[in-house]
Design a protein around this motif. Structure first.
Motif, PDB file in Angstrom:
ATOM      1  N   THR A 146       0.661  -1.195  -0.085  1.00  0.00           N
ATOM      2  CA  THR A 146      -0.066   0.023  -0.022  1.00  0.00           C
ATOM      3  C   THR A 146       0.795   1.204   0.139  1.00  0.00           C
ATOM      4  O   THR A 146       1.257   1.728  -0.923  1.00  0.00           O
ATOM      5  CB  THR A 146      -0.770   0.060   1.205  1.00  0.00           C
ATOM      6  OG1 THR A 146      -0.258  -0.248   2.286  1.00  0.00           O
ATOM      7  CG2 THR A 146      -1.948  -1.120   1.110  1.00  0.00           C
ATOM      8  N   PHE A 147       1.083   2.033   1.015  1.00  0.00           N
ATOM      9  CA  PHE A 147       1.419   3.330   1.376  1.00  0.00           C
ATOM     10  C   PHE A 147       2.991   3.111   0.860  1.00  0.00           C
ATOM     11  O   PHE A 147       3.313   4.180  -0.038  1.00  0.00           O
ATOM     12  CB  PHE A 147       1.603   3.721   2.474  1.00  0.00           C
ATOM     13  CG  PHE A 147       0.344   3.539   3.293  1.00  0.00           C
ATOM     14  CD1 PHE A 147      -0.690   4.589   3.249  1.00  0.00           C
ATOM     15  CD2 PHE A 147      -0.018   2.435   4.283  1.00  0.00           C
ATOM     16  CE1 PHE A 147      -2.088   4.300   3.532  1.00  0.00           C
ATOM     17  CE2 PHE A 147      -1.156   2.528   4.739  1.00  0.00           C
ATOM     18  CZ  PHE A 147      -2.289   3.524   4.583  1.00  0.00           C
ATOM     19  N   SER A 148       4.086   2.434   1.403  1.00  0.00           N
ATOM     20  CA  SER A 148       5.377   2.460   0.745  1.00  0.00           C
ATOM     21  C   SER A 148       5.470   1.963  -0.763  1.00  0.00           C
ATOM     22  O   SER A 148       6.240   2.836  -1.635  1.00  0.00           O
ATOM     23  CB  SER A 148       6.080   1.453   1.622  1.00  0.00           C
ATOM     24  OG  SER A 148       6.256   1.803   2.857  1.00  0.00           O
ATOM     25  N   THR A 260       6.217  -5.328   2.667  1.00  0.00           N
ATOM     26  CA  THR A 260       5.277  -4.158   3.655  1.00  0.00           C
ATOM     27  C   THR A 260       5.830  -4.041   4.759  1.00  0.00           C
ATOM     28  O   THR A 260       5.829  -5.128   5.706  1.00  0.00           O
ATOM     29  CB  THR A 260       3.982  -5.399   3.674  1.00  0.00           C
ATOM     30  OG1 THR A 260       3.510  -5.886   2.395  1.00  0.00           O
ATOM     31  CG2 THR A 260       2.729  -4.606   4.391  1.00  0.00           C
ATOM     32  N   ASP A 264       3.681   0.665   7.245  1.00  0.00           N
ATOM     33  CA  ASP A 264       2.342   0.713   6.493  1.00  0.00           C
ATOM     34  C   ASP A 264       1.246   0.128   7.333  1.00  0.00           C
ATOM     35  O   ASP A 264       0.118   0.733   7.141  1.00  0.00           O
ATOM     36  CB  ASP A 264       2.755  -0.320   5.309  1.00  0.00           C
ATOM     37  CG  ASP A 264       3.131   0.323   4.227  1.00  0.00           C
ATOM     38  OD1 ASP A 264       4.049   1.452   4.294  1.00  0.00           O
ATOM     39  OD2 ASP A 264       3.236  -0.320   3.041  1.00  0.00           O
TER      40      ASP A 264
END
Length: 305
Positions: A146-148, A260, A264
């Motif tokens: 997701t974010f990274s 991950t 995150d």
């Protein structure tokens, strides 16, 4: 004393048209009801370097693998597995992919679902929970990228320093995608050689324990153009949409997961404060392959909330 052998689960194959191309689906019937209308199904969404087959270890070891309580739906997402021919990757986005999946589920007769997503599939499951809150009963995000990953896709060069494992793979996949069919053929050729083991080792906490056939299948399932399309979609995703998630959420990562990071899960907990977080020891990015029994226990807890 006699030992009764469990028969292999029966999976019915469906091909459903979507805006991203024809989507191939396998459905295992649950104990009650009829095909396609058995309670709230378990829907399995694979990652950007996989297909429905990456869930084989998880489902074959499940306590109810012979006859699950509800239907199991395993989807080859458009662009992967058996859903590659005619895939419209130029239209790819998380929103379009989510519409394709919900369209498939509704075409099969389902109105509500439990989502189990790995890597990109976890990202997709979280989006579906936000976009279809009434229909999504729960989400299990296994090593959701997701974010990274979004940050690295948006700025690959800084990502080589901050997030080298994913960014290196992204640049390699983009290079292979630029070669067209020759790039895909090259990846598949390498997947059949001993070189694939060292290349895949960062994904696992104990690479030597992974059967060679699993490594070969992961390499064979790699689709450079599809991977690159998924990365473009992740780069500009609005995570604020997840504020609308209301269903139970389980977010899992391995303690050796290089795709991950722990940060995150922490960021996810800020946006979805009711999410339950779990880190599995001695595990990398593919928890459902390395630690399927542990993942099954966590899924059982999620579905009993």
């Amino acid at each position: 004393m006699s030992v009764q052998q469990k028969s292999a689960p029966t999976l019915r194959r469906h091909v459903v048209p979507t805006e991203l191309g024809r989507c191939t689906v396998r459905v295992q019937q649950g104990a009650p009801g009829r095909w396609g209308v058995s309670g709230t199904p378990e829907v399995y969404l694979h990652g950007a370097a996989g297909s429905r087959t990456t869930f084989q270890a998880l489902l074959s070891g499940a306590p109810t693998s012979g006859e699950p309580a509800n239907d199991r739906v395993l989807i080859d997402l458009p662009g992967w597995g058996e859903s590659t021919n005619g895939a419209r990757l130029e239209r790819f986005s998380l929103v379009a992919m989510a519409r394709a999946v919900t369209g498939v589920l509704k075409a099969l007769g389902y109105q509500r679902w439990n989502l189990v997503g790995h890597s990109m599939g976890g990202f997709l499951a979280l989006h579906m929970a936000a976009a279809w809150p009434e229909q999504t009963a729960s989400v299990a995000a296994i090593s959701a990228t997701t974010f990274s990953v979004s940050d690295a896709c948006r700025a690959p060069l800084p990502g080589l320093y901050r997030f080298p494992a994913f960014t290196g793979m992204l640049l390699a996949m983009r290079t292979m995608a630029a070669l067209g069919p020759a790039g895909t053929a090259l990846v598949r050729t390498v997947s059949a050689t001993p070189l694939m083991g060292p290349l895949m080792s960062p994904f696992f906490a104990d690479p030597a324990a992974i059967p060679p056939v699993e490594i070969r299948e992961l390499g064979y399932d790699a689709r450079p153009a599809s991977f690159s399309a998924a990365a473009r979609a992740a780069a500009h995703y609005d995570f604020g949409q997840w504020l609308g998630i209301r269903c139970p959420v389980l977010a899992i990562r391995g303690d050796s997961d290089v795709f991950t990071p722990e940060s995150d899960l922490a960021r996810l907990a800020v946006i979805v404060p009711h999410a339950r977080l779990a880190t599995i020891p001695r595990c990398g990015h593919f928890a459902h392959i390395e630690q399927p029994d542990h993942v099954q226990r966590l899924l059982g807890e999620l579905w009993s909330w």
